[in-house]
Write an enzyme that holds these catalytic residues in place. Sequence first.
Site, PDB file in Angstrom:
ATOM      1  N   HIS A 197     -11.913 -50.378  -5.363  1.00 45.28           N
ATOM      2  CA  HIS A 197     -13.147 -50.862  -5.853  1.00 45.28           C
ATOM      3  C   HIS A 197     -13.144 -50.013  -7.186  1.00 45.28           C
ATOM      4  CE1 HIS A 197     -14.143 -52.415  -2.069  1.00 45.28           C
ATOM      5  NE2 HIS A 197     -14.292 -51.326  -1.622  1.00 45.28           N
ATOM      6  N   HIS A 216     -19.233 -41.492 -13.383  1.00 44.61           N
ATOM      7  CA  HIS A 216     -20.163 -40.910 -12.336  1.00 44.61           C
ATOM      8  C   HIS A 216     -19.351 -39.521 -11.727  1.00 44.61           C
ATOM      9  CE1 HIS A 216     -22.279 -44.762 -11.334  1.00 44.61           C
ATOM     10  NE2 HIS A 216     -22.866 -44.172 -12.441  1.00 44.61           N
ATOM     11  N   THR A 270     -24.346 -46.562  -5.627  1.00 46.56           N
ATOM     12  CA  THR A 270     -24.488 -47.938  -6.156  1.00 46.56           C
ATOM     13  C   THR A 270     -23.434 -48.764  -5.625  1.00 46.56           C
ATOM     14  OG1 THR A 270     -22.785 -47.224  -7.903  1.00 46.56           O
ATOM     15  CG2 THR A 270     -25.163 -46.819  -8.471  1.00 46.56           C
TER      16      THR A 270
HETATM   17  C1  LIG Z   1     -20.945 -41.767   3.220  1.00 45.59           C
HETATM   18  C2  LIG Z   1     -19.499 -41.924   2.657  1.00 45.59           C
HETATM   19  C3  LIG Z   1     -19.846 -42.484   0.926  1.00 45.59           C
HETATM   20  C4  LIG Z   1     -18.685 -42.748   0.190  1.00 45.59           C
HETATM   21  C5  LIG Z   1     -18.863 -43.531  -1.186  1.00 45.59           C
HETATM   22  O1  LIG Z   1     -19.200 -42.248  -1.752  1.00 45.59           O
HETATM   23  C6  LIG Z   1     -19.835 -42.537  -3.057  1.00 45.59           C
HETATM   24  C7  LIG Z   1     -20.133 -44.155  -3.496  1.00 45.59           C
HETATM   25  C8  LIG Z   1     -20.778 -44.091  -4.741  1.00 45.59           C
HETATM   26  C9  LIG Z   1     -21.124 -43.224  -5.526  1.00 45.59           C
HETATM   27  S1  LIG Z   1     -21.916 -43.728  -6.968  1.00 45.59           S
HETATM   28  N1  LIG Z   1     -21.355 -44.894  -7.621  1.00 45.59           N
HETATM   29  O2  LIG Z   1     -23.370 -44.020  -6.513  1.00 45.59           O
HETATM   30  O3  LIG Z   1     -21.659 -42.648  -7.948  1.00 45.59           O
HETATM   31  C10 LIG Z   1     -20.860 -42.148  -4.979  1.00 45.59           C
HETATM   32  C11 LIG Z   1     -20.238 -41.544  -3.872  1.00 45.59           C
HETATM   33 ZN   LIG Z   2     -20.366 -44.764  -9.186  1.00 44.87          ZN
END
Ligand SMILES: CCCCCOc1ccc(S(N)(=O)=O)cc1
Ligand SMILES: [Zn+2]
Length: 263
Positions: free
Chosen positions: A64, A119, A199
């Site tokens: 992704h 991010h 997000t």
């Molecule tokens: C419970 C497992 C989650 C795995 C995914 O972790 C993330 C996913 C998105 C973001 S973001 N685009 O909002 O910075 C930060 C961390």
């Molecule tokens: Zn992100």
Amino acid sequence: MMHQWGYEDHNGPEVWHDLFPLANGDRQSPINIITRDAIYDPSLQPLQVNYDHDSAKVVINTGHTFTMEFDDGDDTSVLRGGPFIGSYRLRQFHFHWGSSDGHGSEHKVDGMDYAAELHIVHWNSEKFSSFVEAACAPDGLAVLGVFLKIGEPNRYIERITDTFGAIRSKGKQSPFTNFDPSCLLPASMDFWTYPGSLTVPPLLESVTWVVLKEPISISHEQLARFRSLLFTKDTAEIEACCMKSNHRPVQPLKNRKVRASFL
Ligand SMILES: CCCCCOc1ccc(S(N)(=O)=O)cc1
Ligand SMILES: [Zn+2]
């Protein structure tokens, strides 16, 4: 019903709610930051960023985006101050971008898109014992958002794009060491902050967002290399598709206020 979430019509942000009902929640991210509505809050402290370059471990093509992951086994690399109580441990950083330079950021400022957005993801290591546990709590995560605008090549992003040959397709990873992400921060640490979410699915509503006002630069050519990564594993039968765009549209503000650290 979608098979695996993504950014295409059949599995993109408009249908994520099918599998992830939080998509229609009350504190979803990203948002459009309307600067005249942001409330200056003098109680917000200056951000304190203390990262150790030795915490950097690996870069991964997640299918992704690409993510630089850090050793979060102790409080060697942490974020403090700003709106935060206590310290938040650095976990990873990644980017979002669009199919052309005119758009690609996730947050907007007064309706304006930037070309991309960085991010830097942290978790509350004072209250929780792991990232996954923190990701399920309303005050569990802190994400530092930095806008990227097209301009001069960024020598620090060059170190990142130099790894792309080894992580072209989904699931590939490569060592990524000796990197302190503070080199990707702008001169000014003025920020907006608001309560939001991941997000991407599972869209958990556990993120305190801190979005920096000042963008950093990336060149057109460097950003084009981001799009050369593949969303898919490089097996012959699957038409390998380029990571052209991976940004979620802005979400309703609902009953939230954005605070500003600056006048
Ligand atoms: C419970 C497992 C989650 C795995 C995914 O972790 C993330 C996913 C998105 C973001 S973001 N685009 O909002 O910075 C930060 C961390
Ligand atoms: Zn992100």
